[in-house]
Design a protein around this motif. Structure first.
Motif, mmCIF file in Angstrom:
data_model
loop_
_atom_site.group_PDB
_atom_site.id
_atom_site.type_symbol
_atom_site.label_atom_id
_atom_site.label_comp_id
_atom_site.label_asym_id
_atom_site.label_seq_id
_atom_site.Cartn_x
_atom_site.Cartn_y
_atom_site.Cartn_z
ATOM 1 N N LEU A 1 0.986 -0.807 -0.372
ATOM 2 C CA LEU A 1 -0.236 -0.070 0.375
ATOM 3 C C LEU A 1 1.015 1.164 0.021
ATOM 4 C CD1 LEU A 1 -2.764 -1.066 2.645
ATOM 5 C CD2 LEU A 1 -2.783 -0.644 0.096
ATOM 6 N N PHE A 2 1.724 1.245 0.726
ATOM 7 C CA PHE A 2 3.026 2.387 0.720
ATOM 8 C C PHE A 2 3.735 2.737 -0.444
ATOM 9 C CE2 PHE A 2 6.494 4.222 1.888
ATOM 10 C CZ PHE A 2 6.944 5.368 3.122
ATOM 11 N N SER A 3 4.019 1.757 -0.815
ATOM 12 C CA SER A 3 4.364 1.572 -2.496
ATOM 13 C C SER A 3 3.457 2.031 -3.938
ATOM 14 C CB SER A 3 4.754 0.127 -3.024
ATOM 15 O OG SER A 3 4.062 -0.281 -3.883
ATOM 16 N N ILE A 4 2.144 1.578 -3.434
ATOM 17 C CA ILE A 4 0.903 2.519 -4.443
ATOM 18 C C ILE A 4 0.978 4.431 -4.118
ATOM 19 C CG2 ILE A 4 -1.690 3.106 -4.699
ATOM 20 C CD1 ILE A 4 -1.849 0.136 -4.377
ATOM 21 N N ILE B 1 -2.428 -3.483 -7.921
ATOM 22 C CA ILE B 1 -1.980 -5.496 -8.653
ATOM 23 C C ILE B 1 -1.403 -5.273 -8.697
ATOM 24 C CG2 ILE B 1 -2.904 -6.367 -10.443
ATOM 25 C CD1 ILE B 1 -5.690 -5.290 -10.939
ATOM 26 N N ALA B 2 0.013 -3.844 -8.816
ATOM 27 C CA ALA B 2 1.228 -3.911 -8.777
ATOM 28 C C ALA B 2 1.730 -4.440 -7.631
ATOM 29 C CB ALA B 2 1.941 -3.001 -9.773
ATOM 30 N N GLY B 3 1.213 -3.484 -6.672
ATOM 31 C CA GLY B 3 2.276 -2.975 -5.688
ATOM 32 C C GLY B 3 1.933 -3.972 -4.702
ATOM 33 N N LEU B 4 0.470 -5.490 -4.937
ATOM 34 C CA LEU B 4 0.026 -6.759 -4.425
ATOM 35 C C LEU B 4 1.612 -7.624 -4.358
ATOM 36 C CD1 LEU B 4 -3.286 -6.582 -4.132
ATOM 37 C CD2 LEU B 4 -2.004 -6.523 -2.291
ATOM 38 N N THR B 5 1.876 -7.592 -5.775
ATOM 39 C CA THR B 5 2.405 -8.467 -6.329
ATOM 40 C C THR B 5 3.706 -8.384 -6.248
ATOM 41 O OG1 THR B 5 0.939 -8.984 -8.357
ATOM 42 C CG2 THR B 5 2.796 -9.634 -9.018
ATOM 43 N N GLY B 6 4.208 -7.487 -6.393
ATOM 44 C CA GLY B 6 6.068 -7.337 -6.246
ATOM 45 C C GLY B 6 5.866 -7.086 -4.721
ATOM 46 N N ALA B 7 4.882 -7.288 -3.635
ATOM 47 C CA ALA B 7 5.474 -7.620 -2.321
ATOM 48 C C ALA B 7 5.316 -8.960 -2.025
ATOM 49 C CB ALA B 7 3.850 -7.076 -0.675
ATOM 50 N N ALA B 8 4.313 -9.876 -2.786
ATOM 51 C CA ALA B 8 4.301 -11.395 -2.780
ATOM 52 C C ALA B 8 5.376 -11.349 -3.100
ATOM 53 C CB ALA B 8 3.100 -12.198 -3.096
ATOM 54 N N PHE C 1 8.337 -4.149 -4.025
ATOM 55 C CA PHE C 1 9.298 -5.628 -3.844
ATOM 56 C C PHE C 1 10.220 -4.665 -2.988
ATOM 57 C CE2 PHE C 1 13.570 -7.414 -5.160
ATOM 58 C CZ PHE C 1 12.849 -8.768 -4.922
ATOM 59 N N VAL C 2 10.885 -3.532 -3.119
ATOM 60 C CA VAL C 2 12.003 -3.145 -2.173
ATOM 61 C C VAL C 2 11.649 -2.611 -1.168
ATOM 62 C CG1 VAL C 2 13.834 -1.129 -2.157
ATOM 63 C CG2 VAL C 2 12.986 -2.166 -4.879
#
Length: 350
Positions: free
Chosen positions: A102-105, A126-133, A340-341
């Motif tokens: 969420l922070f990445s968004i 969608i991208a944020g959830l995927t990167g974190a996973a 991800f980062v």
């Protein structure tokens, strides 16, 4: 798992990570209502069927109802978002990773605005959830391919189906009204377009509201030691909370967006505005029923372009098409990488 509001309140006040997750989710929902929802009423205002402030308030009400009613009837979009990724069995780390997503968004949206890159909160989520996973699972095992492929379907639906639905509906209406008195049809389509804008606002709430309900519900599950929300019913208080925040966000406005979408892209008459609203709402309804997350902005703008193509292709501002393509090119890898980062950083710190 206890999903009562009282239990939720106790957890929020005692768990700082869940509190941050809730605040970030509420912030993104508010911004979505502020920046995305005005697309639903852009054509209605551009054709002078309604003034800006009454249209915005109407949109706020129907966004609220869309989140509440559609999630109660069919929460498949929320389920798709919740089941799209797997954060693993360590729920404490999973909650931190979700917070990072969420922070990445927020980070990506701010950076994109600075560099003038068009964004979509739906794609960013969608991208944020995927990167974190990927970060927490150290590989693609954290991505549910069967659910993620629905995002690809959504890209096709939002562009192709939106465009052709707008073109077909506008063609049919123009043919039916060809021999009618223009003043009478103009009066009819003024009312019809107000209905279309309300329907479009309702479906915006139904589609976008569910995405963030799914995320917040996942965070509550992590806090309760549950690694997923599969098979769980979404509590009514959560629907009310998210729908209220989206409605408040919508009421703030978004007049610049209304001008960009409704006035700058294609010059529309009332029947054309109604055609675009009907086509956009139809596409959102179809995608919501089948649990396919789509960008409401792209669906509506594609429908407007389809209506514009009835006149001639040169009537379309293809700069908007370029912006949509740039959104897809930059958002998925850009926001995914940032997530991800940040997820790796948060897990190292916490």
């Amino acid at each position: 798992m206890d999903v009562s509001f009282f239990s939720f309140f106790q957890q929020v006040t005692s768990n700082p990570v869940l509190l941050i997750t809730v605040l970030l989710t509420m912030g993104v929902i508010f911004v979505n209502g502020w920046t995305d929802a005005p697309n639903a009423i852009a054509t209605c205002i551009a054709t002078r069927c309604m003034r800006v402030r009454p249209a915005i308030m109407m949109s706020a009400v129907f966004n609220f109802l869309g989140v509440l009613v559609m999630t109660g009837i069919n929460s498949s979009v929320a389920s798709t978002i919740s089941n799209m990724v797997d954060f693993g069995g360590e729920t404490d780390k999973a909650l931190v990773a979700l917070c990072a997503a969420l922070f990445s968004i927020v980070v990506y949206s701010v950076a994109a605005s600075v560099f003038g890159i068009p964004t979509s909160e739906s794609h960013s989520l969608i991208a944020g959830l995927t990167g974190a996973a990927i970060a927490i699972q150290n590989g693609l095992s954290g991505v549910n391919g069967a659910e993620w492929v629905k995002v690809l379907y959504g890209l096709v639906l939002s562009l192709a189906l939106g465009f052709f639905s707008g073109w077909i509906i506008c063609k049919v209406i123009a043919a039916l009204c060809a021999s009618m008195d223009r003043r009478r049809t103009s009066s009819f389509f003024k009312g019809a377009q107000i209905f279309g804008a309300a329907f479009m606002s309702f479906m915006h709430g139904a589609q976008d509201g569910q995405k963030f309900i799914g995320v917040l519900f996942l965070g509550i599950a992590f806090c309760n030691g549950q690694s997923s929300v599969e098979g769980m019913g979404i509590p009514i208080w959560l629907m009310l909370l998210c729908s209220a925040v989206m409605g408040i966000g919508t009421s703030v406005g978004g007049e610049k967006i209304i001008k960009s979408v409704g006035m700058d892209m294609v010059k529309l008459e009332k029947f054309q505005g109604f055609s675009a609203d009907l086509a956009g709402a139809f596409c959102l309804l179809l995608s919501s029923v089948f649990g396919i997350p789509v960008s409401t902005t792209h669906t509506k703008t594609s429908a407007i372009m389809g209506v514009g193509a009835v006149k001639r292709l040169s009537a379309i501002n293809f700069g908007v098409v370029k912006d949509m393509m740039l959104t897809w090119v930059f958002t998925f890898p850009g926001c995914g990488l940032i997530s991800f980062v940040i997820a790796k950083l948060f897990m190292a710190l916490f």
